[in-house]
Design an enzyme around this catalytic site. Sequence first.
Site: not given
Length: 127
Positions: A1-3, A72
Amino acid sequence: MPLVRISLIEGKNAEYRRKIGDVVHQAMVDKINCPPQDRFQLISEHPKGNYLYASEYLNIPHTDDLVVIQITLNEGRTVELKKALYKAIAEGLQKAIGLKPQDVFISLVEVKKENWSFGNGVAQYAP
């Protein structure tokens, strides 16, 4: 995480694109406590005819240099942290590649931790 998904009009060289990714990642590490080794980025170039944007929105002019950044990430960060992230990215891109801050469009998509699988068919962050 994150993308992170980064989109821009085609034609910029690999170094330019790499610098964008570097700035975004460093800002996430510095401002929202992203682990340094947690780097997942997709950088996409689009033909001008397929890259549609408002030439001005909310009194902010945009040019063909517009870079759209969608991140994201896990939900839960404060508004103050998000603002610090936006500022760090815009200022970092201006310094690194001369991109005008008004041509930096950022969208955060927050998800619950159980919505990630980093491999092996396992939800690593799920309780």
